[in-house]
Design an enzyme around this catalytic site. Sequence first.
Site, PDB file in Angstrom:
ATOM      1  N   CYS A  34     133.414 -74.999 -29.059  1.00  0.00           N
ATOM      2  CA  CYS A  34     133.131 -73.556 -29.036  1.00  0.00           C
ATOM      3  C   CYS A  34     134.060 -72.789 -29.964  1.00  0.00           C
ATOM      4  O   CYS A  34     133.816 -71.635 -30.279  1.00  0.00           O
ATOM      5  CB  CYS A  34     133.222 -72.999 -27.617  1.00  0.00           C
ATOM      6  N   ASP A  36     137.098 -71.822 -29.320  1.00  0.00           N
ATOM      7  CA  ASP A  36     138.050 -70.955 -28.639  1.00  0.00           C
ATOM      8  C   ASP A  36     139.464 -71.533 -28.684  1.00  0.00           C
ATOM      9  O   ASP A  36     139.651 -72.744 -28.635  1.00  0.00           O
ATOM     10  CB  ASP A  36     137.639 -70.762 -27.173  1.00  0.00           C
ATOM     11  N   CYS A  59     135.919 -66.706 -25.487  1.00  0.00           N
ATOM     12  CA  CYS A  59     134.888 -66.074 -24.679  1.00  0.00           C
ATOM     13  C   CYS A  59     135.492 -65.358 -23.474  1.00  0.00           C
ATOM     14  O   CYS A  59     136.670 -65.521 -23.158  1.00  0.00           O
ATOM     15  CB  CYS A  59     133.892 -67.131 -24.207  1.00  0.00           C
ATOM     16  N   CYS A 103     135.919 -73.739 -20.013  1.00  0.00           N
ATOM     17  CA  CYS A 103     136.886 -72.671 -20.330  1.00  0.00           C
ATOM     18  C   CYS A 103     138.087 -72.788 -19.398  1.00  0.00           C
ATOM     19  O   CYS A 103     139.231 -72.551 -19.809  1.00  0.00           O
ATOM     20  CB  CYS A 103     136.239 -71.301 -20.179  1.00  0.00           C
TER      21      CYS A 103
HETATM   22 FE1  FES Z   1     134.708 -72.235 -24.985  1.00  0.00          FE
HETATM   23 FE2  FES Z   1     134.776 -70.398 -23.170  1.00  0.00          FE
HETATM   24  S1  FES Z   1     133.092 -70.867 -24.464  1.00  0.00           S
HETATM   25  S2  FES Z   1     136.377 -71.659 -23.788  1.00  0.00           S
END
Ligand code: FES
Length: 143
Positions: A34, A36, A59, A103
Site C-alpha cells: 500500500c 504506507d 491511510c 494497518c
Molecule cells: Fe496500508 Fe493502511 S492501507 S497501512
Amino acid sequence: MLYSEKVMDHFQNPRNVGKMEDASGVGEVGNAVCGDIMRMYIKVEDNIITDVKFITFGCGSAIATSSIATEMIKGHTVDEALTLSNKAVVEALDGLPAHKIHCSVLAEEAVKAAVKDYYDRNGIEYDPELFKDCDNCDHCPKG
Ligand code: FES
C-alpha cells in the site's frame, strides 16, 4: 458503518503526532503493497516509556492504529510495549475491517522497531527471537 467511532476519532484527532528530537529509539516500518510508512519515536527513562510520538504517511486506519498504539504504550515499560499485539490494537479501536488489519500490523511493527532501536543504541542485550518477525518482515500485508 465500516469504521468504529474510535477509529474515526483517532483518525480525525490523532494523539501524539509529531517528531521527537531527543528520542531514545526510533522505528520506521512500511508496507510495500500500500506504500504506507509509519515512524514511531519513544523516549525511555528508567525503562519506562515516558513519551511517544509518531508520524504516519498512510491511510486513515494506519493513522488511527498508530495513534492508539502510542496511548497503549505510554507510561508502560519497554518490555510491556513489546507485548503489544496488532490484535490488541484492533480491539482497542473496537475493530477494523478485514482488509485494514494489515494497518494494525504496521503499528505493532513500528513499536517493536522503536524498542529494538532503543536496545541497540544502549547495547542492551535481548533475545533476537523477540524480533524475528521484524527481521523476516517484507512489509507485506499479513492480515
Ligand atoms: Fe496500508 Fe493502511 S492501507 S497501512
